[in-house]
Design an enzyme around this catalytic site. Sequence first.
Site, PDB file in Angstrom:
ATOM      1  N   ARG A  60     -37.558 -27.108 -37.996  1.00  0.00           N
ATOM      2  CA  ARG A  60     -36.433 -26.188 -37.833  1.00  0.00           C
ATOM      3  C   ARG A  60     -35.186 -27.019 -37.561  1.00  0.00           C
ATOM      4  NH1 ARG A  60     -38.221 -21.061 -37.425  1.00  0.00           N
ATOM      5  NH2 ARG A  60     -40.295 -20.691 -36.550  1.00  0.00           N
TER       6      ARG A  60
ATOM      7  N   ASP B  73     -31.949 -42.747 -32.571  1.00  0.00           N
ATOM      8  CA  ASP B  73     -33.075 -42.294 -33.377  1.00  0.00           C
ATOM      9  C   ASP B  73     -34.020 -43.454 -33.701  1.00  0.00           C
ATOM     10  OD1 ASP B  73     -34.594 -40.646 -34.928  1.00  0.00           O
ATOM     11  OD2 ASP B  73     -33.211 -40.566 -36.612  1.00  0.00           O
TER      12      ASP B  73
ATOM     13  N   LYS C  65     -26.914 -39.897 -42.592  1.00  0.00           N
ATOM     14  CA  LYS C  65     -27.526 -40.762 -41.602  1.00  0.00           C
ATOM     15  C   LYS C  65     -27.432 -42.214 -42.061  1.00  0.00           C
ATOM     16  CE  LYS C  65     -31.146 -38.692 -39.393  1.00  0.00           C
ATOM     17  NZ  LYS C  65     -32.565 -38.297 -39.256  1.00  0.00           N
TER      18      LYS C  65
END
Lengths: 514, 514
Positions: free
Chosen positions: B196, B257, B287
């Site tokens: 999601r 990340d 990214k």
Amino acid sequence: MELKTLKLNIEAGGPYIVVLNDEDANELGVISSDRLFVRHEDLHAICIINISSGSKPGQLGVYKEVAEKLELEEEDLVYVEPARRPESLDFIREKVNGERLVSWKIARIVGDVVERHLSDIEIAAFVTALHVYGVSMEEVEALSRAMIWSGKTLDFEKEIVLDKHSIGGVPGDKTTLVAVPIVAAAGYTIPKSSSRAITSPAGTADRMEALCPVDLEYEEIREVVKEVGACIVWGGSIDLAPADDLFIRVEYPLSIDPLLLPSIMSKKKAMGSTHVVVDIPVGINAKIKTITEGDQLANDFIELGSRFDMNIECALTEGDQPIAYNIGPILEAKEALQTLNGEGPHELVNKATNIAGILLEMTGNPNGREMAQELIKSGKAMEKMREIIGAQGGNQEVRIEDLVPGDKTYDVQAPRDGRVLYINNRDLVQIARAAGTPSSKKSGLKLFAKLGDAIKEGETIFRVYSEKTSKLENAVKLLEDLYPMEIGKKVGESMLMKRIGKPTVPSREFILER
Amino acid sequence: MELKTLKLNIEAGGPYIVVLNDEDANELGVISSDRLFVRHEDLHAICIINISSGSKPGQLGVYKEVAEKLELEEEDLVYVEPARRPESLDFIREKVNGERLVSWKIARIVGDVVERHLSDIEIAAFVTALHVYGVSMEEVEALSRAMIWSGKTLDFEKEIVLDKHSIGGVPGDKTTLVAVPIVAAAGYTIPKSSSRAITSPAGTADRMEALCPVDLEYEEIREVVKEVGACIVWGGSIDLAPADDLFIRVEYPLSIDPLLLPSIMSKKKAMGSTHVVVDIPVGINAKIKTITEGDQLANDFIELGSRFDMNIECALTEGDQPIAYNIGPILEAKEALQTLNGEGPHELVNKATNIAGILLEMTGNPNGREMAQELIKSGKAMEKMREIIGAQGGNQEVRIEDLVPGDKTYDVQAPRDGRVLYINNRDLVQIARAAGTPSSKKSGLKLFAKLGDAIKEGETIFRVYSEKTSKLENAVKLLEDLYPMEIGKKVGESMLMKRIGKPTVPSREFILER
């Protein structure tokens, strides 16, 4: 959106935290760790969002800090909307990405730490990045200034204000209790704020507390120093550097200490110190392991001092074994008074008169160490110590023989004839803490032999004191696993330090005291 | 020591936390973030200590997770004693100090994260250190394995199991909804678990949810895939890699990340994938910013795949602007179905047939892209998509024209004649989220012009859709501050990107989806 408050009756211990239900969070378009603006009548706060499926829609769980700030009762109606995350978070990210931070950004981060706008996760990332990349002198200066701004400062209205500080890490170091009265007996102002033990058996505040109250208010400290020229109090009660406590919360579990310099500097500056001697114990089990490391740290202190118009000198001192023979609040207070009384062990006398001597020389006295020795010999230092004890609310007439440790004791004997070849400070610390230090003031250890001392099989090498049988048993149980003292015929007789057959986890007792 | 429980009725959201009073903590010799062994009848847990002056002596505050694990009622008597901190904390410290971790230490850390033995502070330090020092391929492999171990794995009993994955970061990317049915229509097994939205207007799971349920149980997924050869479900409901969610909690506020590779690899491996194509969008707002970075990441994926006996190919794709014209769950689902119906915008057709084509070629088909185009043309891909929708419990007969966005709309006009010179993805994301995505499925954006398109002053360049007037107003308010599209006569006409007169905080919307 309007929500009804549910008081959680628990402190977050730092940041302002509110708890939202999933549905309300979705509706607001926020996720955990985003920020929420919360308004109650004319009060408002920016809070950190936790999302919990356990809470009910329409309800806002509020931690105690938030309830207090916004004066919330149960089921109060509050208005909420998503808020931007604080800018300081961007600066933390810059640091995490290896950038050097300019001072206004550091000020913003420290400000947001003190204002409780940053979460543990965010502060942990900042502190980790400081540790990993190192902290430049510009950053140290900015951190120090920001930490001073965020707290109180004291003004003793003296041109010269002296101080001493040990970066800590050696058990049994009661030097402050001897050096401060010496310096004050010479007529100088030396207001000493000190810390309680975090991971050690006794901090200076704990030692002094065996003799008199140490949690004095701001105004009381001014009174005491005005009256007797010195104090030895707990820094925690006067809010000198609130940011520091919040950083320590994060540094302790990680066993890292990147804020050592700004932490110390901000506290010294907040006390208005003009001349400071910093004691840097060096030893295999101390915070600083080598003379080279000690040199670097000393240079940093001196450079930092010059940026704050503060005269700093450093003393690298022996940190391979405990200072003198006693560990634990009462035992150490007693040893300090004995030393002031002219009956101290030579190493404590030596260390204290050296430290006091440096301060005396920094302020223009030609032969500081002799002067310090003379102040002990004449009884003036002891007299000054009694004045300080009295001024802080203790018994000025305290008798050394009345300072008695706990009556539950256990003696550890030498397993063979020989000399003390090695003392493991960290093992001794663990044993002392198991016996009850620092909260039990009467517990601790007394050593009967130090490095190089000859000893015979069966003679007592150290004694454990406790107030409770159960605690003493815990300490004795620990003794079976630990090996705090190595006795051998001569140095080199036992060259094997440890045998490792499979990967092990090195035990590391982190020393945070600073 | 024995204490009486006080249930706090709130989730810690991760670790097992108990709250002790100052006095009891002193008595136990513990401080905040130390560990406490807590026993209740024959159940026990190691918990992280918070100390609060607000709680009462003799009382132990317990968070919901602890109460559940130990089956505690109000005022239950529990036995507590200090516990060692977990070994994994030593390994985290090693990482913080720059060491490379061997695999068993990484396994221990991940295990303790999943077992809730580590605090947010400790996990944050670990993740920060991984980010700062970088993660070696050995560490990536160990992290992946540990994350697989800690979760469930699915077995579809097929020799070949395909998958596609985008590392995310470009809005409007509904490629999965097109590529998966194409590949399945060719007869392959392709069970797709997706996420999601966390910070974007729609994740693949949100898009698919506009057409059918996506939160299927483990057994339901097996059924669906057995029946129709494919699924597009939400990975969160099947506990594929529970460690990942716990790491994300910490990564998100820090906008870092470092666990990208192990996170993706562990999920693919848990689905039993044998051949995977990884889509790496490259673009100034994506990214990955450069082809060089993209090459490096692709090499890492391929190397990592080989260590897991997994055939991986990567596709660097255009990531400078949103994919096709629609952003938001319903709008994107509609555009995907139109594409499967042979009426799609050429760029989405191109991207989806390229991605599907690579998978088809990896499994031995000579001309994958043509084959993919043929599967659209013949209607087989659309037919397969309807089968998937039906199997997951949606309306198999859904009509494209029934997919309608919210009726509150706002049109943004071109301020001058020209071409679209620049599209700021992050601004568009913020506007779409303000309008209500992803929780409001019908909200979103439709673009009427893309990079290079000619447009006249006053023509609509994009339209905002919302279900609520208040949300639409929020989005419109944002439009005043943002400048999501640059219209100019020709490239180079507006060379000045931004004028900076005083230090500013760069706005950085972090893209976490992975």
